[in-house]
Design a protein around this motif. Structure first.
Motif, PDB file in Angstrom:
ATOM      1  N   GLY A 148     -15.010   5.687  -3.896  1.00 38.06           N
ATOM      2  CA  GLY A 148     -13.924   5.067  -3.150  1.00 38.06           C
ATOM      3  C   GLY A 148     -12.899   6.098  -2.694  1.00 38.06           C
ATOM      4  O   GLY A 148     -12.929   7.261  -3.100  1.00 38.06           O
ATOM      5  N   THR A 149     -11.986   5.647  -1.852  1.00 36.22           N
ATOM      6  CA  THR A 149     -10.923   6.518  -1.355  1.00 36.22           C
ATOM      7  C   THR A 149      -9.549   6.049  -1.828  1.00 36.22           C
ATOM      8  O   THR A 149      -8.532   6.409  -1.253  1.00 36.22           O
ATOM      9  CB  THR A 149     -10.943   6.585   0.183  1.00 36.22           C
ATOM     10  N   GLY A 150      -9.550   5.246  -2.875  1.00 35.50           N
ATOM     11  CA  GLY A 150      -8.289   4.755  -3.415  1.00 35.50           C
ATOM     12  C   GLY A 150      -8.094   3.285  -3.116  1.00 35.50           C
ATOM     13  O   GLY A 150      -8.314   2.833  -1.994  1.00 35.50           O
ATOM     14  N   GLU A 151      -7.702   2.546  -4.143  1.00 33.79           N
ATOM     15  CA  GLU A 151      -7.524   1.107  -4.003  1.00 33.79           C
ATOM     16  C   GLU A 151      -6.125   0.792  -3.507  1.00 33.79           C
ATOM     17  O   GLU A 151      -5.132   1.328  -4.008  1.00 33.79           O
ATOM     18  CB  GLU A 151      -7.774   0.423  -5.348  1.00 33.79           C
ATOM     19  N   LEU A 152      -6.044  -0.104  -2.511  1.00 32.76           N
ATOM     20  CA  LEU A 152      -4.747  -0.495  -1.969  1.00 32.76           C
ATOM     21  C   LEU A 152      -3.976  -1.314  -3.004  1.00 32.76           C
ATOM     22  O   LEU A 152      -4.548  -2.191  -3.657  1.00 32.76           O
ATOM     23  CB  LEU A 152      -4.928  -1.307  -0.686  1.00 32.76           C
ATOM     24  N   ASN A 212     -16.942  -1.140   5.126  1.00 30.42           N
ATOM     25  CA  ASN A 212     -16.129   0.028   4.796  1.00 30.42           C
ATOM     26  C   ASN A 212     -16.689   0.774   3.585  1.00 30.42           C
ATOM     27  O   ASN A 212     -16.621   1.990   3.503  1.00 30.42           O
ATOM     28  CB  ASN A 212     -14.679  -0.379   4.524  1.00 30.42           C
ATOM     29  N   SER A 213     -17.239   0.032   2.637  1.00 29.52           N
ATOM     30  CA  SER A 213     -18.022   0.639   1.559  1.00 29.52           C
ATOM     31  C   SER A 213     -19.482   0.381   1.887  1.00 29.52           C
ATOM     32  O   SER A 213     -19.933  -0.770   1.841  1.00 29.52           O
ATOM     33  CB  SER A 213     -17.684   0.025   0.199  1.00 29.52           C
ATOM     34  N   MET A 253      -9.318  -6.263   6.052  1.00 30.15           N
ATOM     35  CA  MET A 253     -10.748  -6.247   6.353  1.00 30.15           C
ATOM     36  C   MET A 253     -11.450  -5.135   5.581  1.00 30.15           C
ATOM     37  O   MET A 253     -12.483  -5.353   4.941  1.00 30.15           O
ATOM     38  CB  MET A 253     -10.962  -6.054   7.858  1.00 30.15           C
ATOM     39  N   PHE A 254     -10.891  -3.934   5.640  1.00 25.55           N
ATOM     40  CA  PHE A 254     -11.497  -2.797   4.954  1.00 25.55           C
ATOM     41  C   PHE A 254     -11.505  -3.028   3.440  1.00 25.55           C
ATOM     42  O   PHE A 254     -12.512  -2.795   2.765  1.00 25.55           O
ATOM     43  CB  PHE A 254     -10.733  -1.512   5.275  1.00 25.55           C
ATOM     44  N   ASP A 255     -10.381  -3.482   2.899  1.00 24.55           N
ATOM     45  CA  ASP A 255     -10.253  -3.656   1.464  1.00 24.55           C
ATOM     46  C   ASP A 255     -11.166  -4.777   0.957  1.00 24.55           C
ATOM     47  O   ASP A 255     -11.850  -4.636  -0.070  1.00 24.55           O
ATOM     48  CB  ASP A 255      -8.791  -3.971   1.122  1.00 24.55           C
ATOM     49  N   GLY A 256     -11.198  -5.887   1.680  1.00 21.34           N
ATOM     50  CA  GLY A 256     -12.024  -7.021   1.273  1.00 21.34           C
ATOM     51  C   GLY A 256     -13.502  -6.698   1.304  1.00 21.34           C
ATOM     52  O   GLY A 256     -14.248  -7.052   0.373  1.00 21.34           O
ATOM     53  N   ALA A 257     -13.951  -6.019   2.361  1.00 19.52           N
ATOM     54  CA  ALA A 257     -15.366  -5.651   2.468  1.00 19.52           C
ATOM     55  C   ALA A 257     -15.769  -4.701   1.349  1.00 19.52           C
ATOM     56  O   ALA A 257     -16.878  -4.796   0.799  1.00 19.52           O
ATOM     57  CB  ALA A 257     -15.629  -5.006   3.836  1.00 19.52           C
ATOM     58  N   THR A 258     -14.866  -3.793   0.992  1.00 17.74           N
ATOM     59  CA  THR A 258     -15.147  -2.837  -0.078  1.00 17.74           C
ATOM     60  C   THR A 258     -15.312  -3.529  -1.417  1.00 17.74           C
ATOM     61  O   THR A 258     -16.257  -3.259  -2.176  1.00 17.74           O
ATOM     62  CB  THR A 258     -14.013  -1.800  -0.159  1.00 17.74           C
ATOM     63  N   LYS A 259     -14.417  -4.458  -1.730  1.00 21.20           N
ATOM     64  CA  LYS A 259     -14.484  -5.153  -3.011  1.00 21.20           C
ATOM     65  C   LYS A 259     -15.687  -6.090  -3.086  1.00 21.20           C
ATOM     66  O   LYS A 259     -16.294  -6.251  -4.157  1.00 21.20           O
ATOM     67  CB  LYS A 259     -13.171  -5.894  -3.256  1.00 21.20           C
TER      68      LYS A 259
END
Length: 307
Positions: free
Chosen positions: A211-215, A186-187, A240-246
């Motif tokens: 980024g597009t904003g952190e959940l 995602n990132s 999935m999206f958030d974890g891959a980005t971090k």
């Protein structure tokens, strides 16, 4: 020094990086294509990367401001869900939440018949081939990808599962069933870095990741422990999206150190749903983007002044 741009996915929240890039263009009096040697984006970030490298008589067809307008003006149509579709899909469990037709219409309007090989500069967007079960990176400079329609590449990288049906894209002599690259990257910062190492061997690199904003919404244990497949469908995609980005952010901090610049913001005051294209939420996202730009102005100015 070679400068690399990486833009996260995030649906309607793509308006945040688009406005950050608008600031860079206005302050530098240069197009994004002039500021960066390689532009990489996933999903909404892929639409931005492809849009900013569109050519019209040898010049950029769109500004970053135009791409911000794309999300603001097209978002409500793209994420319009009829009552019947909501019932039929059981909230995205039995079918996609949205028809792909409004998205495809918007992409056709913005990209027309342009192809990846027509792009200004180097552009890459990721997707995932669900039939061949492999990752796909659509590259403007790759001989096998030059004839792919830009609108098809944008459709593929933004085909988020449960939101839109897969894209059926002609790649060479074959068609591939592609879904959103966010399912694995995602990132795309690490992928952008790896590609830059091949394209610019031995040259110093500066990478800007937007980024597009952190959940921020928690998933309570007591609520999640009894979820089955249906309950986990949407939260799992977010995880999935958030974890891959971090994970990508952590890796890039190690790889490039101070030459890795990450701009991310907490989505307080705005809905983090990637399909909330309401007027009020878009206004909130724009305010958050303004705050991010103000807070990170010295970092952004480094992009403008670095050689």
């Amino acid at each position: 020094m070679r400068k690399i741009l990486s833009i996260d996915g995030g649906g309607i929240r793509g308006i945040i990086p688009a406005l950050v890039l608008d600031y860079l263009e206005k302050e530098s009096n240069k197009s994004i294509n002039e500021l960066f040697d390689l532009c990489v984006g996933t999903s909404a970030g892929g639409i931005i990367a492809l849009g900013l490298t569109q050519s019209q008589e040898g010049r950029p067809r769109y500004s970053a401001h135009d791409l911000a307008d794309f999300f603001e003006n097209s978002g409500a149509k793209i994420f319009k869900r009829s009552v019947w579709r909501n019932i039929r899909s059981a909230g995205g469990v039995l079918d996609e939440l949205y028809s792909a037709r409004p998205l495809e219409s918007a992409l056709r309007k913005y990209f027309g018949g342009s192809r990846l090989g027509d792009n200004l500069g180097l552009t890459m967007v990721p997707a995932y081939d669900i039939e061949a079960r492999k990752t796909v990176f659509l590259k403007s400079w790759h001989p096998d990808h030059e004839l792919i329609l830009s609108r098809d590449a944008a459709r593929a990288t933004s085909a988020a599962p449960t939101y839109f049906e897969p894209a059926h894209v002609k790649v060479g002599a074959n068609r591939q069933a592609l879904i959103d690259g966010g399912v694995f990257v995602n990132s795309p910062a690490v992928s952008a870095y790896a590609e830059a190492l091949k394209l610019f061997p031995g040259e110093p690199l500066l990478l800007l990741s937007l980024g597009t904003g952190e959940l921020v919404r928690s998933i309570p244990f007591e609520q999640a422990k009894d979820w089955g497949q249906a309950g986990w469908v949407m939260p799992l995609l977010d995880c999935m999206f958030d974890g891959a980005t971090k994970a990508a952010n952590h890796q890039m901090s190690i790889f490039l150190g101070d030459n890795y610049l990450r701009l991310q913001v907490t989505l307080d005051g705005a809905n983090d749903d990637m399909d909330d294209a309401s007027v009020s939420n878009i206004e909130n996202l724009k305010r958050i983007a303004e705050r991010l730009i103000e807070e990170k102005r010295p970092l952004l100015d480094r992009i403008i002044t670095s050689g």
